[in-house]
Design an enzyme around this catalytic site. Structure first.
Site, PDB file in Angstrom:
ATOM      1  CE1 TYR A 205      34.490  52.376  -7.712  1.00 14.21           C
ATOM      2  CE2 TYR A 205      35.949  50.815  -8.801  1.00 14.21           C
ATOM      3  CZ  TYR A 205      34.742  51.475  -8.733  1.00 14.21           C
ATOM      4  OH  TYR A 205      33.781  51.246  -9.670  1.00 14.21           O
TER       5      TYR A 205
ATOM      6  CD  GLU B  33      38.592  57.366  10.913  1.00 13.13           C
ATOM      7  OE1 GLU B  33      39.112  57.249  12.048  1.00 13.13           O
ATOM      8  OE2 GLU B  33      37.378  57.224  10.714  1.00 13.13           O
TER       9      GLU B  33
ATOM     10  CD  GLU C 299      44.175  55.255  11.891  1.00 11.85           C
ATOM     11  OE1 GLU C 299      42.958  55.392  12.131  1.00 11.85           O
ATOM     12  OE2 GLU C 299      45.033  55.203  12.778  1.00 11.85           O
TER      13      GLU C 299
ATOM     14  CD  GLU D 254      37.292  52.847  14.818  1.00 11.75           C
ATOM     15  OE1 GLU D 254      37.053  53.887  14.167  1.00 11.75           O
ATOM     16  OE2 GLU D 254      38.040  52.809  15.804  1.00 11.75           O
TER      17      GLU D 254
ATOM     18  CE  LYS E  65      32.866  50.629  16.510  1.00 12.90           C
ATOM     19  NZ  LYS E  65      32.072  51.832  16.834  1.00 12.90           N
ATOM     20  CG  ASP E  66      38.137  48.472  23.047  1.00 13.26           C
ATOM     21  OD1 ASP E  66      37.856  49.581  22.519  1.00 13.26           O
ATOM     22  OD2 ASP E  66      37.694  48.106  24.148  1.00 13.26           O
TER      23      ASP E  66
END
Length: 131
Positions: A21, A33, A74, A81, A99-100
């Site tokens: 996973y 990404e 990250e 997100e 999200k910001d």
């Protein structure tokens, strides 16, 4: 009901297979990404530079912790997100705020990483250039 009956027995095979996973997550992160790929490239360059500059154990620990800090930020940003996109696919100012803030966490981690990199490498670079 006895609590032991609800728990599965420990299985080394299941523990080892659970790493699949994590590997799947790494594949998704790197495939989807762009910023994560940049962070990974920079991390590799920092490690190479660390070997070239012959840094000490404490500095290695600091750099590796900082690299992990940025990558974890990250990863969590990507998770936030993705969850937001599932819960609210249309534009929503509340989702934008979430999200910001998650993106800000990555930025803070990256700025801290740059500062740590400067603390570790700049003195060596200066002494190398002066000699």
């Amino acid at each position: 009901m006895n609590q032991q009956t609800n728990k599965q027995r420990f299985s080394l095979r299941k523990r080892v297979s659970s790493f699949k996973y994590a590997v799947d997550g790494l594949k998704v992160l790197l495939a989807e990404e762009h910023n994560a790929r940049i962070h990974m490239v920079v991390a590799v360059l920092v490690v190479i530079f660390g070997f070239i500059m012959d840094i000490g154990y404490a500095e290695w620990g600091l750099l590796l912790f900082t690299i992990g800090f940025v990558l974890v930020a990250e990863i969590f940003n990507t998770c936030v997100e993705a969850v937001c996109d599932v819960l609210c696919p249309e534009k929503d100012i509340r989702i934008k705020k979430i999200k910001d803030l998650a993106a800000l966490a990555v930025l803070v981690a990256a700025v801290v990483a740059v500062a740590v990199g400067c603390l570790v490498f700049l003195p060596r670079l200066v002494s190398w250039l002066v000699c």
